[in-house]
Design an enzyme around this catalytic site. Structure first.
Site, mmCIF file in Angstrom:
data_model
loop_
_atom_site.group_PDB
_atom_site.id
_atom_site.type_symbol
_atom_site.label_atom_id
_atom_site.label_comp_id
_atom_site.label_asym_id
_atom_site.label_seq_id
_atom_site.Cartn_x
_atom_site.Cartn_y
_atom_site.Cartn_z
ATOM 1 N N PRO A 77 9.193 -22.634 -77.022
ATOM 2 C CG PRO A 77 10.884 -20.879 -76.304
ATOM 3 C CD PRO A 77 9.806 -21.312 -77.466
ATOM 4 C CB SER A 106 14.264 -24.447 -74.382
ATOM 5 O OG SER A 106 14.913 -23.667 -73.541
ATOM 6 C CE1 TYR A 129 15.128 -17.612 -71.056
ATOM 7 C CE2 TYR A 129 15.688 -19.777 -70.963
ATOM 8 C CZ TYR A 129 14.871 -18.663 -70.749
ATOM 9 O OH TYR A 129 13.483 -18.934 -70.592
ATOM 10 C CB THR A 155 13.853 -15.696 -74.265
ATOM 11 O OG1 THR A 155 13.316 -16.724 -75.086
ATOM 12 C CG2 THR A 155 13.065 -15.456 -72.899
ATOM 13 C CG HIS A 274 8.663 -16.417 -69.670
ATOM 14 N ND1 HIS A 274 9.945 -16.104 -70.489
ATOM 15 C CD2 HIS A 274 8.966 -17.717 -69.264
ATOM 16 C CE1 HIS A 274 10.812 -17.106 -70.428
ATOM 17 N NE2 HIS A 274 10.151 -18.058 -69.648
HETATM 18 C C1 LIG Z 1 7.761 -25.670 -68.266
HETATM 19 C C2 LIG Z 1 7.937 -24.216 -68.912
HETATM 20 C C3 LIG Z 1 9.279 -24.195 -69.411
HETATM 21 C C4 LIG Z 1 9.654 -23.141 -70.189
HETATM 22 N N1 LIG Z 1 10.911 -22.909 -70.648
HETATM 23 C C5 LIG Z 1 10.945 -21.743 -71.529
HETATM 24 C C6 LIG Z 1 12.312 -21.544 -71.986
HETATM 25 O O1 LIG Z 1 13.397 -22.347 -71.541
HETATM 26 N N2 LIG Z 1 12.664 -20.562 -72.769
HETATM 27 C C7 LIG Z 1 11.426 -19.580 -73.187
HETATM 28 O O2 LIG Z 1 11.898 -18.701 -73.847
HETATM 29 N N3 LIG Z 1 10.261 -19.730 -72.676
HETATM 30 C C8 LIG Z 1 10.243 -20.900 -71.973
HETATM 31 N N4 LIG Z 1 8.839 -21.053 -71.376
HETATM 32 C C9 LIG Z 1 7.850 -20.079 -71.995
HETATM 33 C C10 LIG Z 1 7.120 -20.713 -73.168
HETATM 34 O O3 LIG Z 1 8.109 -20.599 -74.228
HETATM 35 C C11 LIG Z 1 5.973 -19.972 -73.708
HETATM 36 O O4 LIG Z 1 6.057 -18.486 -73.553
HETATM 37 C C12 LIG Z 1 4.704 -20.230 -72.811
HETATM 38 O O5 LIG Z 1 4.591 -21.317 -72.159
HETATM 39 C C13 LIG Z 1 3.492 -19.869 -73.379
HETATM 40 O O6 LIG Z 1 2.366 -20.110 -72.533
HETATM 41 P P1 LIG Z 1 1.370 -21.356 -72.483
HETATM 42 O O7 LIG Z 1 2.196 -22.378 -71.932
HETATM 43 O O8 LIG Z 1 0.033 -20.884 -71.722
HETATM 44 O O9 LIG Z 1 0.949 -21.590 -73.929
HETATM 45 C C14 LIG Z 1 8.497 -22.247 -70.714
HETATM 46 C C15 LIG Z 1 7.418 -22.427 -70.235
HETATM 47 C C16 LIG Z 1 6.806 -23.496 -69.414
HETATM 48 C C17 LIG Z 1 5.554 -23.738 -69.102
#
Ligand SMILES: Cc1cc2nc3c(=O)[nH]c(=O)nc-3n(C[C@H](O)[C@H](O)[C@H](O)COP(=O)(O)O)c2cc1C
Length: 376
Positions: A77, A106, A129, A155, A274
């Site tokens: 997400p 998300s 969330y 999350t 995260h």
């Molecule tokens: C721009 C961005 C927005 C994100 N938004 C969410 C979110 O809305 N909900 C969530 O559970 N994790 C969120 N994450 C975390 C991602 O789900 C994930 O855990 C993480 O990006 C994994 O690492 P990686 O980007 O190195 O693959 C976000 C990550 C990024 C980079």
């Protein structure tokens, strides 16, 4: 896009195409970005031991929660993904449909969960969330179910907004305020600016109907204003009772919490820091994964994300004990670098690399991957 040979190439192209605040929001971590760096270091430290003369072509299919996926990875997400390029969320969802892997919509996506579910053709999951308001949780879950979604990811690693220093330095404050520094960043990226002008700046369609408004905050602060920051195991138990499908708890980094989640009836644990965006001093996801797998044994369903930039990384995580692996930034670097074609390139790079790596190590299928393929 064909000339992008790696996710790193897509990231470099994305950096050139996006204004600094948008790239910083995608690329950045929290604090001094130690957690972000550690995710990469953890994966790079995993050595695979190839076996030879095993013949045959490997099978990349991975079964999870009674479904066979075409790949052992999915799209994590990502909130406000359309900031990277208009239509980025749907472009990623269409890759999920094409290559048959899960994509997680998300709560704070810039595309409605229903639209993502439709584009993903049965491959969408929903990430919650947990709201302060019970009625919002109920409604979101009912909408996800009605859209055909059967896997809920909750999350739990955002008890407080991460310290996103790049957002502060880049004046990335919502709603966008056209101050001189902000405008200078936009002006230096005319293609992106034009695309955004045509599509309108991205919002939060999943939450809009509940009257959530963005008021002079960083995105992280906006999210915090929506979510329940004093989440307890009791709240998770309530969600377990509410959701008839599979339940995954995302953001777990230690075995005691993993066990707690399984005890309350979760179907899977999503080991994650995260993407290095919360606690600066958190362990890398792959280290935490190995520790949790060692404690919980082979039965628990463990999903992992954090730092995945190649199919080889997916296989490294698999050898360290992941049943399934997700990538966040990789897909959005792709979309930022080249819209739909860029998202497709990111998915193809990961898929081809998964197959190549399984072949190189002589492992017949994702299912057969285990610690025996680790070196040393
Ligand atoms: C721009 C961005 C927005 C994100 N938004 C969410 C979110 O809305 N909900 C969530 O559970 N994790 C969120 N994450 C975390 C991602 O789900 C994930 O855990 C993480 O990006 C994994 O690492 P990686 O980007 O190195 O693959 C976000 C990550 C990024 C980079």
């Amino acid at each position: 896009m064909k000339h992008a040979a790696s996710i790193g190439d897509l990231a470099r192209r994305a950096r050139r195409r996006l204004p600094g605040f948008a790239f910083g929001f995608l690329d950045g971590g929290s604090g001094e970005e130690g957690g972000l760096r550690r995710n990469r270091e953890g994966l790079e430290a995993v050595r695979l031991a190839p076996r030879v003369c095993r013949g045959g072509k490997p099978v990349t299919e991975a079964s999870l929660f009674d479904q066979i996926h075409g790949q052992p990875f999915g799209a994590a997400p990502v909130g406000m993904g359309n900031l990277m390029w208009p239509g980025a969320d749907l472009a990623v969802a269409r890759q999920a449909a094409r290559l048959k892997f899960p994509v997680v919509a998300s709560t704070v996506a810039s595309t409605a969960l229903e639209a993502i579910a439709e584009a993903a053709e049965g491959q969408a999951w929903f990430q919650l969330y947990c709201s302060r308001q019970e009625r919002i949780n109920r409604d979101l879950l009912a909408r996800a179910w009605a859209a055909g979604i059967r896997v809920l990811v909750v999350t739990v690693d955002v008890p407080m907004a991460g310290d996103r220093r790049r957002d502060v330095r880049n004046r990335f404050i919502l709603p966008f305020r056209p101050g001189p520094r902000f405008l200078a960043q936009v002006a230096s990226c005319p293609l992106w600016a034009l695309a955004m002008l045509r599509s309108g700046s991205p919002g939060f369609p999943n939450l809009a109907r509940y009257g959530s408004e963005v008021q002079g905050q960083t995105l992280a602060a906006f999210i915090m204003a929506q979510i329940k920051d004093d989440l307890t195991w009791e709240d998770l138990r309530g969600l377990r009772d509410l959701w008839r499908g599979k339940l995954v708890i995302k953001g777990v980094l230690n075995a005691a919490d993993a066990r707690g989640a399984l005890d309350l009836g979760a179907d899977g644990i999503w080991v994650s820091n995260h993407g290095g965006r919360q606690l600066d001093s958190a362990p890398s996801s792959v280290e935490a994964l190995a520790a949790i797998r060692a404690e919980l044994g082979s039965e628990a369903v463990l999903i992992m994300d954090g730092g995945i930039r190649s199919g080889e990384d997916v296989i490294r995580a698999g050898a360290r004990g992941a049943d399934f692996v997700f990538a966040g930034r990789a897909f959005y670097y792709g979309a930022a670098a080249g819209g739909e074609a860029g998202a497709a390139r990111a998915a193809d790079i990961l898929a081809a690399d998964v197959k190549r790596t399984l072949t190189q190590i002589g492992c017949p299928s994702w299912r057969d991957l285990d610690q025996g393929y680790l070196w040393g």
